[in-house]
Design a protein around this motif. Structure first.
Motif, PDB file in Angstrom:
ATOM      1  N   VAL A 403       0.761  -1.034   0.098  1.00  0.00           N
ATOM      2  CA  VAL A 403      -0.126  -0.084  -0.105  1.00  0.00           C
ATOM      3  C   VAL A 403       0.902   1.090   0.043  1.00  0.00           C
ATOM      4  N   ALA A 404       0.490   2.320  -0.688  1.00  0.00           N
ATOM      5  CA  ALA A 404       1.154   3.509  -0.652  1.00  0.00           C
ATOM      6  C   ALA A 404       0.787   4.417   0.674  1.00  0.00           C
ATOM      7  N   PHE A 405       1.745   4.498   1.548  1.00  0.00           N
ATOM      8  CA  PHE A 405       1.379   4.979   2.811  1.00  0.00           C
ATOM      9  C   PHE A 405       1.193   6.413   3.021  1.00  0.00           C
ATOM     10  N   ALA A 455      -4.587   2.617   3.775  1.00  0.00           N
ATOM     11  CA  ALA A 455      -3.632   3.731   3.857  1.00  0.00           C
ATOM     12  C   ALA A 455      -4.581   4.865   3.589  1.00  0.00           C
ATOM     13  N   PRO A 456      -5.164   5.546   4.177  1.00  0.00           N
ATOM     14  CA  PRO A 456      -5.803   6.771   3.728  1.00  0.00           C
ATOM     15  C   PRO A 456      -5.155   7.866   3.601  1.00  0.00           C
ATOM     16  N   GLY A 457      -3.951   8.008   3.900  1.00  0.00           N
ATOM     17  CA  GLY A 457      -3.291   9.148   3.683  1.00  0.00           C
ATOM     18  C   GLY A 457      -3.171  10.105   4.797  1.00  0.00           C
ATOM     19  N   PRO A 458      -2.304  11.355   4.539  1.00  0.00           N
ATOM     20  CA  PRO A 458      -2.156  12.295   5.587  1.00  0.00           C
ATOM     21  C   PRO A 458      -3.356  12.912   6.019  1.00  0.00           C
ATOM     22  N   ASP A 459      -3.469  13.757   7.108  1.00  0.00           N
ATOM     23  CA  ASP A 459      -4.577  14.654   7.640  1.00  0.00           C
ATOM     24  C   ASP A 459      -3.865  15.975   7.156  1.00  0.00           C
ATOM     25  N   ALA A 460      -4.665  17.089   7.720  1.00  0.00           N
ATOM     26  CA  ALA A 460      -4.139  18.341   7.097  1.00  0.00           C
ATOM     27  C   ALA A 460      -2.862  18.749   8.106  1.00  0.00           C
ATOM     28  N   SER A 461      -2.581  18.198   9.207  1.00  0.00           N
ATOM     29  CA  SER A 461      -1.254  18.506   9.921  1.00  0.00           C
ATOM     30  C   SER A 461      -0.186  17.652   9.425  1.00  0.00           C
ATOM     31  N   GLY A 462      -0.243  16.816   8.356  1.00  0.00           N
ATOM     32  CA  GLY A 462       0.637  15.950   7.840  1.00  0.00           C
ATOM     33  C   GLY A 462       0.753  14.471   8.729  1.00  0.00           C
ATOM     34  N   SER A 463       0.067  14.278   9.700  1.00  0.00           N
ATOM     35  CA  SER A 463      -0.059  12.860  10.464  1.00  0.00           C
ATOM     36  C   SER A 463      -0.459  11.897   9.433  1.00  0.00           C
ATOM     37  N   GLY A 515     -10.812  -0.003   0.821  1.00  0.00           N
ATOM     38  CA  GLY A 515      -9.905   1.051   0.295  1.00  0.00           C
ATOM     39  C   GLY A 515      -9.930   2.178   0.922  1.00  0.00           C
ATOM     40  N   SER A 516      -9.129   3.377   0.573  1.00  0.00           N
ATOM     41  CA  SER A 516      -9.330   4.499   1.193  1.00  0.00           C
ATOM     42  C   SER A 516      -8.495   5.484   0.054  1.00  0.00           C
ATOM     43  N   SER A 517      -9.013   6.508  -0.412  1.00  0.00           N
ATOM     44  CA  SER A 517      -8.380   7.359  -1.212  1.00  0.00           C
ATOM     45  C   SER A 517      -8.346   8.966  -0.582  1.00  0.00           C
ATOM     46  N   GLY A 518      -8.443   8.775   0.497  1.00  0.00           N
ATOM     47  CA  GLY A 518      -8.347  10.238   1.357  1.00  0.00           C
ATOM     48  C   GLY A 518      -9.989  10.841   1.607  1.00  0.00           C
ATOM     49  N   ASP A 519      -9.980  11.971   1.573  1.00  0.00           N
ATOM     50  CA  ASP A 519     -11.185  12.719   1.995  1.00  0.00           C
ATOM     51  C   ASP A 519     -11.849  12.797   0.627  1.00  0.00           C
ATOM     52  N   GLY A 520     -13.097  12.161   0.634  1.00  0.00           N
ATOM     53  CA  GLY A 520     -14.118  12.180  -0.409  1.00  0.00           C
ATOM     54  C   GLY A 520     -15.059  12.957  -0.306  1.00  0.00           C
TER      55      GLY A 520
END
Length: 553
Positions: A403-405, A455-463, A515-520
């Motif tokens: 997964v692309a973390f 892996a849903p990707g980073p949030d606004a803070s980069g976490s 899966g997750s591609s971030g904030d949809g």
């Protein structure tokens, strides 16, 4: 010689039948004498728009067209006799445009092994013809074979291209859009009729930024039909900055073709969208899923239905002709190339190769995939280089999941999380094309083998966050990976895969793929998506409020 009156055929619109050879009894006797067993013309007349090839040896059939070939058409007859002498065939051709009773061509050809053929010169562009055959043996002449028909079109169609968004080189115009954006291209096709004759008419066009192949008719993939006035408006994404060439071919119903190359300049976008998870360069993160035929479909993470924004054919997948067996991971891109769209990592579980597609064309796969090299060195929790464990594989064959973390060393560079022998490994901090990234073993218990990684990707803070679905019971877990003040990430939450339960009911039977591609949904938090057992695509707000987008193709 007597013959029946010949009806004018120019412009008929009758029922189309594919008439190959005209069937008659296959042997001749002393009582019947010579006979014609079948007739056909070469090249066999065609109607490109339907793919039909027909000799139209039937008054109800629409005659096909003969195109410009560089040689005279050939008429063929299969004949038989009673063995009493040599066989031949007489051929006669009438011009239906003139309606005259006299033939414009008449000739006799000997038969060899029952086959007689003759070339017909002097046929006129835009005219319709009827032809008839008799078998000859000694002084005997057979009954005539059924009349056959064809039309002639030796004039190539024409096509022109214009674009308000990407003016042609040398026109003095300036592009109003950038590479990576969709531009309007207007095609105007025509098939001019010769004086006193008819044109077969524009059948279809083919186009592409790649070189076009040779031949084919309008039933081939990639052909489209313009409007009745010959106009076709295309909305095409320009895949490369700099000089581009759109190649267009127009085909008429006879099979003649005309080509044009439209060359234009597409400037690079000085402020391209930079969205992690975006593959096609439109600024929206994407969900990538195979269709039932093994093609790779792209969906914006905020899509409202299952109509893909684009589709990559299965023959572009590594050596299998299908994307279905592969995990396709993406989040982040190398700074060594443009545009700012995700690079793609492609892996089949158990395969020693991990393929890297550096995304220089907005996810269109017009370039080449390379091998993503295995990490050649390892590091400890503090980032110091250490010797890799003795069982550290030299290739990617131990990676059951990839997964692309998300970026862990800068804002955009991709990192990969792999599941190997039940443990999590992080590969980051270098160029995967050269294997300069380093590997870090995040867990040591081997307890992760029963989990599907998300892996849903980073949030606004980069976490960052890791999600995982427990295959045994469908429990969904979330493990925070916060970014610390020193810029490093805290992976301690990954010590216990059983921790962090956030939802239940996501069983493998009901949802084979998660899966997750971030904030949809735009609320600032990442969201889950799922594919059900009956191939419905479902999106969530976080991991609740399911929204069924419909059945996948």
């Amino acid at each position: 010689m007597n013959h029946v009156h010949h009806r004018r055929l120019g412009g008929v619109a009758a029922i189309v039948v594919a008439a190959g050879l005209v069937a008659v009894p296959t042997t001749a006797s002393a009582d019947t004498g010579p006979m014609v067993l079948g007739t056909t013309a070469y090249p066999q007349p065609r109607i490109s728009s339907t793919g039909v090839r027909t000799d139209a040896c039937d008054w109800t059939a629409t005659p096909g067209w003969m195109a410009r070939t560089g040689s005279d058409p050939t008429l063929n007859a299969t004949v038989a006799g009673d063995g009493s002498g040599s066989l031949s065939a007489r051929f006669e051709v009438w011009d239906q445009m003139t309606g005259a009773d006299s033939a414009v061509f008449s000739g006799v050809a000997p038969a060899y092994a029952g086959q007689a053929r003759i070339n017909v010169p002097g046929l006129l562009d835009g005219h319709s013809y009827t032809w008839r055959t008799w078998a000859l043996q000694g002084d005997r002449t057979s009954a005539p074979a059924p009349d056959c028909h064809f039309r002639v079109d030796t004039t190539s169609p024409t096509v022109s291209v214009a674009s308000p968004d990407f003016p042609a080189d040398g026109s003095g115009g300036t592009a109003t859009k950038y590479a990576g954006q969709v531009g309007t291209f207007v095609l105007n096709a025509a098939d001019p009729a010769p004086d006193g004759g008819e044109a077969s008419g524009v059948a279809c066009v083919r186009y592409g930024f790649d070189m076009l192949g040779v031949g084919g008719d309008c039933t081939a993939p990639g052909t489209v039909r313009p409007g009745a006035d010959g106009t076709l408006t295309l909305q095409l994404k320009v895949l490369h900055w700099g000089t581009n060439t759109l190649n267009v071919e127009v085909i008429d119903d006879a099979g003649n073709s005309g080509r044009v190359s439209y060359t234009f300049y597409a400037p690079s976008n000085p402020n391209p969208p930079k969205t992690l998870g975006d593959v096609d360069g439109d600024g929206t993160a994407d969900i990538l899923l195979p269709d039932a035929q093994g093609n790779l479909q792209y969906f914006g993470v905020n899509a409202g239905d299952t109509a893909p924004s684009s589709t990559i054919q299965g023959n572009r997948a590594p050596y299998d002709g299908s994307w279905a067996p592969f995990q396709v991971a993406h989040r982040g891109w190398s700074k060594s190339h443009a545009p700012s769209s995700d690079d793609l990592f492609i892996h089949k579980p158990g395969d020693g190769y991990l393929y890297l597609y550096q995304n220089v064309d907005y996810g269109s796969f017009t370039g080449y995939m390379t091998d993503a090299q295995r990490s050649r060195s390892c590091q400890d929790d503090a980032g110091a280089t250490v010797a890799c464990p003795a069982d550290f594989a030299s290739d990617w064959s131990k990676a059951d999941q990839v997964v692309a973390f998300g970026p862990v060393t800068d804002a955009t560079s991709p990192s990969l999380l792999t599941l190997e022998d039940g443990n999590l490994w992080l590969h980051a901090g270098g160029n995967f094309g050269f294997g300069s990234q380093k590997a870090r073993k995040l867990t040591t218990t081997g307890d992760w083998s029963g989990y599907d990684l998300i892996a849903p990707g980073p949030d606004a803070s980069g976490s960052l966050t890791l999600w995982a679905r427990e295959r045994a019971d469908g429990t969904l877990h979330a493990y925070p990976v916060p970014k610390q003040a020193n810029g490093l990430f805290d992976f301690s939450a990954l010590a216990d895969p059983a921790a962090g339960v956030v939802a239940s009911g996501f069983t493998v039977g009901a949802y084979p793929t998660l899966g997750s591609s971030g904030d949809g949904d735009g609320d600032g938090a990442p969201d889950l998506w799922a594919v059900t057992a009956d191939r419905h695509l479902v999106t969530y707000s976080g991991w609740s409020a399911p929204k069924d987008l419909g059945v996948l193709r």
